[in-house]
Structure formats: structure tokens, C-alpha cells
Design a protein around this motif. Structure first.
Motif, short mmCIF file in Angstrom:
data_model
loop_
_atom_site.label_atom_id
_atom_site.label_comp_id
_atom_site.label_asym_id
_atom_site.label_seq_id
_atom_site.Cartn_x
_atom_site.Cartn_y
_atom_site.Cartn_z
N UNK A 275 0.83 -1.21 0.00
CA UNK A 275 0.00 0.00 0.00
C UNK A 275 0.87 1.26 0.00
N UNK A 276 1.92 1.24 0.81
CA UNK A 276 2.80 2.42 0.89
C UNK A 276 3.50 2.64 -0.45
N UNK A 277 4.03 1.55 -1.01
CA UNK A 277 4.73 1.66 -2.30
C UNK A 277 3.75 2.12 -3.39
N UNK A 278 2.53 1.58 -3.37
CA UNK A 278 1.53 1.94 -4.38
C UNK A 278 1.15 3.41 -4.31
N UNK A 279 1.02 3.92 -3.09
CA UNK A 279 0.67 5.33 -2.92
C UNK A 279 1.80 6.22 -3.46
N UNK A 280 3.04 5.85 -3.14
CA UNK A 280 4.17 6.65 -3.63
C UNK A 280 4.32 6.54 -5.15
N UNK A 281 4.07 5.35 -5.67
CA UNK A 281 4.18 5.14 -7.12
C UNK A 281 3.13 5.98 -7.85
N UNK A 282 1.95 6.09 -7.25
CA UNK A 282 0.91 6.94 -7.83
C UNK A 282 1.40 8.39 -7.87
N UNK A 283 1.94 8.88 -6.76
CA UNK A 283 2.44 10.26 -6.74
C UNK A 283 3.64 10.46 -7.68
N UNK A 288 -1.93 4.98 -12.30
CA UNK A 288 -3.04 5.92 -12.52
C UNK A 288 -3.79 6.22 -11.23
N UNK A 289 -3.80 5.25 -10.33
CA UNK A 289 -4.41 5.48 -9.02
C UNK A 289 -3.63 4.68 -7.98
N UNK A 290 -3.75 5.10 -6.71
CA UNK A 290 -3.00 4.36 -5.69
C UNK A 290 -3.55 2.95 -5.55
#
Ligand code: GLU
Ligand code: ZN
Length: 319
Positions: A275-283, A288-290
Motif C-alpha cells: 500500500x505504501x509503495x503503491x501510494x508513492x508510485x501513484x504520486x 493511474x491510481x494508488x
């Protein structure tokens, strides 16, 4: 200028200072430097920047490595600790001294603030050259001044900078050029308390570790010309520099260790690593979304062109 850096596989690094628990901003830096190196089939090294004995703690270094492993950001080889490399820094300092390019500085912080208004808006003070020897470039002059040190209070060591532009091409922000004399002044390479300065240690370590790709936050853009200059004096080949935007809060302030809800201790209780990596990858413009993702899954999606140049606002302090 730095073409050679790209003709071999990249060797990147993550160089955190163990002065507190890692927070979201540090993880962002770790992820981007890891992806940048791994997406080109390169290596990613870990260097613990514990040169400041007053602020660094072994426990934080341990936690940092545990957090990186938990996130799925594994490093190659053994971690390097700056606190164990004093003899190496001393050797290179002697080379600079022998070139007549260093001098002791007795100024206090209060002296510096009194002589000049802080530079621009970031509170930096350009060193006005108060302690710079009148005749520079001769070893004799420096030695004469050096002997005064034995009866004088402890001194910091400064490096004489040239009055010319130092230019480099940042891999993300493009051409940068700065005159060190007018923007920085002679800078400290060894502190009054004997600790080695970041600007000195980082150059020596990157060169000796074979790092040819330096990825870090854009707050360090101004450090790069200082480091290029130190590297030139010591005969090192400059690495490629790639800076990335900062994570900021809604007030536009850089996320820092003060935002406790974003340190890894807190984040690990509320989220999975994906989840943390996905949120940063989104930013970072990579998703396209977290959505939960592992660092490995991002390798093929990674491209610097997708990463924004503007700072990134993290709206909700809890992700
Ligand atoms: N220890 C420095 C920091 O944490 C490293 C900066 C760099 O990557 O050169 O900011
Ligand atoms: Zn001084």
C-alpha cells in the motif's frame, strides 16, 4: 560531459542519515533511486551517513535497514558506514590541503549571521570569506596560518571555491549552472568538532563505491556543484545527478520527521508495504491510481519522464 556515466550499467545508492525513523519522504527517495538503478539493470548500494556523531544512532540504522527490507527495497552488497571511514576522508583532506585550497575558519554561527543577511529565502548564508588567507594558493601561507591553530580555538576547515560557473545536466531538471563564489562561498569540509562535512564525505564515498548515478531530492540541487567541484579537485569522475520533487504538506512545507504520522513506525501499523509503495508510485506518476504494488512490479513501468518536476502535495497526512 557525463556521457561515460551512462555507457556502463548504473550503480545507484541510498544514503540516509540515521538521525530518526525513516519517514514517507525518505521512502520516496529510496524507491525512486532503487527503481532508477534497477530499471536499467543496475545495482543499488546502501550507505549509512552517520558522520555526525551527535545526531546519528546505530538503532536508527538498524530500523532503517529493517524498514527497507519490509518494503521490498533490497540493496546490493554490504552497507557502508561513514563513521568507519575517517582515515579515508583524512587522506583526501590532506590532498586538498597540499593544493593550498583549505584554511581554518574560526567564525561562529552568530558571526556569520551578523555579517550578512541569509541568502534568498532558504536561510542560507554565503560565507563572506572572513578567515580566507590574504595570499592563497601557496602552501607556505596556509602552513603559517595552520600553526596559529595550536594557540587558537578549534577551527572548522573551509575549501576555497572558484569565481566561475559550474554547470551540469540534471537527469530530471535539465541544465543547472551556479557560481559557487557568489551563491555558497568557501564551504566547510571539516567541522570545528572534527566531524567531516557531508559535502566532503559524500563525494569520496560515491567515487570509491563506484556510484555513477546519484538520485536524491531537489533540495540538494545546490549541493551538486559543490560536490562536482570537490570531485574535480580530487580527480574523480562525476556521477550523473538526478533530482526528484519533494513531498510537501498542504502548506507547501516539506514533509519532515516532525510529521509523526508519516514515520515508518506509524505507517507499518496501518498499512502493508504494497500500500505504501503503491501510494508513492501513484504520486511518482507510475500508477493511474494508488493501488497495492511491490517495488519489483514497478521496475518495468518506471521512467523518469513520468515523474513530475513540481513538488507533490500529500493532502491527507494519513494515507
Ligand atoms: N545523508 C544525506 C541525506 O539524508 C544524503 C544526501 C544524498 O543523497 O547525497 O539527505
Ligand atoms: Zn571564518
Amino acid at each position: 560531459m557525463q556521457k561515460d556515466s551512462f555507457s556502463t550499467l548504473p550503480t545507484g545508492r541510498f544514503a540516509p542519515s540515521p538521525t530518526g525513523r525513516m519517514h514517507l519522504g525518505n521512502v520516496f527517495g529510496a524507491l525512486l533511486s532503487w527503481l532508477s538503478a534497477k530499471s536499467k539493470g543496475g545495482q543499488w548500494l546502501l550507505r549509512i551517513e552517520d558522520i555526525d556523531p551527535q545526531r546519528s544512532r546505530r538503532e536508527y540504522a538498524q530500523l532503517l535497514m529493517d524498514d527497507l527490507q519490509w518494503l521490498g527495497l533490497s540493496w546490493d552488497g554490504e552497507p557502508v558506514y561513514q563513521s568507519e571511514r575517517g582515515d579515508i576522508y583524512e587522506q583526501y583532506f590532506q590532498q586538498l590541503k597540499a593544493q593550498g585550497l583549505t584554511y581554518p575558519c574560526y567564525c561562529t554561527r552568530a558571526d556569520l549571521l551578523a555579517t550578512q543577511a541569509p541568502h534568498e529565502s532558504d536561510g542560507r548564508v554565503v560565507y563572506p570569506g572572513t578567515c580566507r588567507p590574504k595570499t592563497i594558493g601557496t602552501i607556505g601561507t596556509i602552513d603559517t596560518i595552520g600553526t596559529i591553530k595550536t594557540i587558537a580555538p578549534p577551527a572548522a576547515q573551509r575549501l576555497i571555491v572558484p569565481d566561475r560557473e559550474i554547470a551540469f545536466t540534471d537527469g530530471h531538471y535539465g541544465t543547472q549552472s551556479i557560481n559557487l563564489a557568489s551563491h555558497v562561498g568557501d564551504f566547510i569540509i571539516r567541522r570545528k568538532d572534527g566531524a567531516w562535512a557531508y559535502q566532503m564525505a559524500v563525494v569520496i564515498d560515491d567515487a570509491l563505491m563506484g556510484v555513477n548515478e546519484v538520485v536524491r531530492g531537489r533540495d540538494l540541487l545546490l549541493s551538486s556543484p559543490q560536490q562536482i567541484y570537490v570531485g574535480e579537485l580530487l580527480g574523480f569522475h562525476a556521477p550523473a545527478f538526478i533530482h526528484f520533487p519533494l513531498l510537501v504538506n498542504e502548506a507547501g512545507q516539506r514533509l519532515s520527521k516532525r510529521d509523526r504520522s508519516l514515520d515508518m513506525g506509524e505507517l507499518r501499523q496501518r498499512h502493508t508495504p504494497q500500500e505504501i509503495i503503491g501510494m508513492l508510485a501513484f504520486h511518482a506518476g507510475l500508477l493511474k491510481e494508488p493501488q497495492p504494488v511491490s517495488p519489483d512490479e514497478l521496475i518495468k513501468k518506471f521512467a523518469w519522464q513520468q515523474v513530475p518536476c513540481e513538488d507533490i502535495t500529500i493532502r491527507n497526512l494519513s494515507i
